[in-house]
Design a protein around this motif. Structure first.
Motif, short mmCIF file in Angstrom:
data_model
loop_
_atom_site.label_atom_id
_atom_site.label_comp_id
_atom_site.label_asym_id
_atom_site.label_seq_id
_atom_site.Cartn_x
_atom_site.Cartn_y
_atom_site.Cartn_z
N ALA A 1 0.83 -1.21 0.00
CA ALA A 1 0.00 0.00 0.00
C ALA A 1 0.86 1.26 0.00
CB ALA A 1 -0.93 -0.01 1.22
N GLN A 2 1.96 1.22 0.75
CA GLN A 2 2.84 2.39 0.78
C GLN A 2 3.48 2.63 -0.58
OE1 GLN A 2 6.36 2.15 3.29
NE2 GLN A 2 6.13 4.29 3.81
N ARG A 3 3.96 1.59 -1.22
CA ARG A 3 4.57 1.75 -2.55
C ARG A 3 3.55 2.32 -3.54
NH1 ARG A 3 8.91 -0.71 -5.90
NH2 ARG A 3 9.78 -1.45 -3.94
N ARG A 4 2.31 1.84 -3.44
CA ARG A 4 1.28 2.33 -4.34
C ARG A 4 1.02 3.82 -4.12
NH1 ARG A 4 -2.66 -0.72 -2.68
NH2 ARG A 4 -2.03 -2.47 -4.00
N ALA A 5 0.96 4.24 -2.85
CA ALA A 5 0.69 5.64 -2.55
C ALA A 5 1.85 6.54 -2.98
CB ALA A 5 0.43 5.81 -1.05
N LEU A 6 3.08 6.12 -2.69
CA LEU A 6 4.23 6.91 -3.08
C LEU A 6 4.33 7.02 -4.60
CD1 LEU A 6 7.04 5.59 -0.67
CD2 LEU A 6 5.51 7.54 -0.36
N THR A 7 4.04 5.93 -5.29
CA THR A 7 4.11 5.92 -6.75
C THR A 7 3.07 6.84 -7.36
OG1 THR A 7 4.95 3.65 -6.74
CG2 THR A 7 3.94 4.44 -8.78
N THR A 8 1.87 6.81 -6.84
CA THR A 8 0.80 7.67 -7.36
C THR A 8 1.19 9.13 -7.26
OG1 THR A 8 -0.92 6.06 -6.81
CG2 THR A 8 -1.61 8.35 -7.08
N ARG A 9 1.72 9.54 -6.11
CA ARG A 9 2.10 10.94 -5.93
C ARG A 9 3.26 11.32 -6.86
NH1 ARG A 9 1.46 9.87 -0.20
NH2 ARG A 9 3.73 9.98 0.09
N ALA A 10 4.21 10.40 -7.04
CA ALA A 10 5.35 10.70 -7.91
C ALA A 10 4.91 10.82 -9.36
CB ALA A 10 6.42 9.62 -7.75
N VAL A 11 3.99 9.97 -9.79
CA VAL A 11 3.45 10.07 -11.16
C VAL A 11 2.76 11.42 -11.34
CG1 VAL A 11 1.71 9.15 -12.74
CG2 VAL A 11 3.22 7.59 -11.51
N GLU A 12 2.00 11.85 -10.36
CA GLU A 12 1.32 13.15 -10.43
C GLU A 12 2.33 14.29 -10.55
OE1 GLU A 12 -0.98 13.09 -6.88
OE2 GLU A 12 -2.60 11.84 -7.74
N ALA A 13 3.46 14.16 -9.86
CA ALA A 13 4.49 15.20 -9.94
C ALA A 13 5.08 15.28 -11.34
CB ALA A 13 5.58 14.93 -8.92
N VAL A 14 5.32 14.14 -11.96
CA VAL A 14 5.85 14.12 -13.33
C VAL A 14 4.85 14.76 -14.29
CG1 VAL A 14 6.57 12.64 -15.24
CG2 VAL A 14 7.29 12.09 -12.91
N THR A 15 3.58 14.40 -14.15
CA THR A 15 2.55 14.93 -15.05
C THR A 15 2.38 16.42 -14.88
OG1 THR A 15 1.38 12.80 -14.93
CG2 THR A 15 0.12 14.71 -15.71
N ALA A 16 2.38 16.89 -13.62
CA ALA A 16 2.14 18.31 -13.36
C ALA A 16 3.33 19.18 -13.74
CB ALA A 16 1.81 18.51 -11.88
#
Length: 338
Positions: free
Chosen positions: A68-83
């Motif tokens: 769950a932690q890896r999933r949450a960290l990954t989601t936020r990092a993907v959002e940072a790349v997109t933004a």
């Protein structure tokens, strides 16, 4: 040759703000930089959630929390790349991030650099992720050689000192150690303490505070004078004002960031690596020890001959500012992502 200014996204662990140090050096070189600290817990609530939801299940034998932690960290990092829509993505460590992050970086079209700010043996990379990176740098000569043998594009980039962090020296009569607790470090510090050398270890692994015992999941502590974890500016002040500061590498082959921070703050560095002579001149800019007995002798001399100790520390600081700041590493990073 002048470099083209780039919009850079740094995706890095929050640990003591080293991502911000890298960003500062890149900005001074003319780049536009955004930092995403991928594992930051900005509030007490977030810290408690990480302990209870992500770490506690692992203590009980379940992988659900880590997943769950890896999933949450990954989601936020993907959002940072997109933004951010960067020209360059510099990922520092990054082994806590899932494949969706690396796919997002690949899809962004940005130039990429993976900075292994630790040794591979201490990280958890999927081999397919590692081997698909277009450019990697590491502080570990062993890892650089091993990855080159596999045909990967890899460069050697040392750690560095952030000379822009303001600090105030805190004078003391102690030899200090700031960092994680490992068996060899316990042996050294307990041994110095038993020999009557005033020592103090700083960090959550050493501190007897109830909160630190709880968050490290460890109740016992070595018989060594200790204090709680400190931020980087405070750490710089403590090492600058101490009689000397200990740097123990355990089994690492790369030089830790402390190798540059201790002399950078004007501290007398006691280091366990004779091969530091590639970076500093032993006995003139740093002191090298081999074993507890020799370390104790050096500590005693530093306490009794402050002029001798101060002269070595000042020469170490001059070398650091001349060769080993994050600003000195920027050209290597630019070459690596080019």
């Amino acid at each position: 040759m002048a470099r083209t200014p780039r919009r850079i996204l740094i995706v890095a662990p929050a640990f003591h703000g080293y991502g911000d140090s890298i960003a500062g050096a890149l900005r001074r070189a003319g780049h536009d930089v955004v930092v995403h600290p991928y594992d930051a817990n900005a509030t007490l609530g977030a810290k408690l959630r990480t302990k209870l939801v992500h770490e506690l299940p692992g203590r009980l034998g379940s992988r659900s929390g880590a997943i769950a932690q890896r999933r949450a960290l990954t989601t936020r990092a993907v959002e940072a790349v997109t933004a951010t829509r960067p020209d360059v993505v510099v990922t520092v460590k990054g082994d806590a991030l899932g494949t969706d992050y690396w796919d997002a970086v690949d899809a962004s079209g940005a130039r990429q650099l993976l900075w292994l700010y630790d040794e591979l043996a201490r990280m958890d990379f999927a081999d397919a992720v590692l081997t698909s990176r277009p450019s990697i740098v590491s502080y570990s000569p062993h890892d650089v050689a091993a990855l080159r043998e596999r045909g990967l594009r890899v460069g050697h980039v040392l750690c560095a000192f952030d000379h822009t962090v303001p600090f105030t020296p805190a004078p003391s009569d102690e030899v200090v150690f700031i960092g994680a607790r490992y068996p060899d470090r316990i042996q050294l510090l307990v041994g110095l303490h038993e020999r009557g050398v005033p020592v103090r270890a700083y960090g959550r692994d050493w501190s007897g505070h109830p909160y630190d015992r709880a968050r490290t999941w460890q109740m016992s502590r070595p018989d060594v004078p200790s204090a709680r974890e400190v931020d980087r500016a405070t750490a710089y002040g403590l090492t600058a004002g101490a009689v000397a500061a200990l740097n123990s590498h355990t089994d690492q082959d790369g030089f830790t960031v402390r190798t540059f921070e201790l002399p950078g703050t004007g501290s007398l560095q006691l280091i366990d690596r004779p091969d530091v002579d590639a970076l500093y001149e032993p006995w003139r800019e740093v002191l090298v020890y081999s074993g507890l007995d020799e370390l104790a002798v050096l500590c005693d001399r530093a306490r009794s001959d402050r002029g001798w100790a101060r002269a070595i520390a000042e020469r170490g600081r001059a070398r650091t500012l001349a060769e080993h700041t994050f600003d000195h590493r920027v050209p290597l990073l630019e070459d690596a992502w080019a």
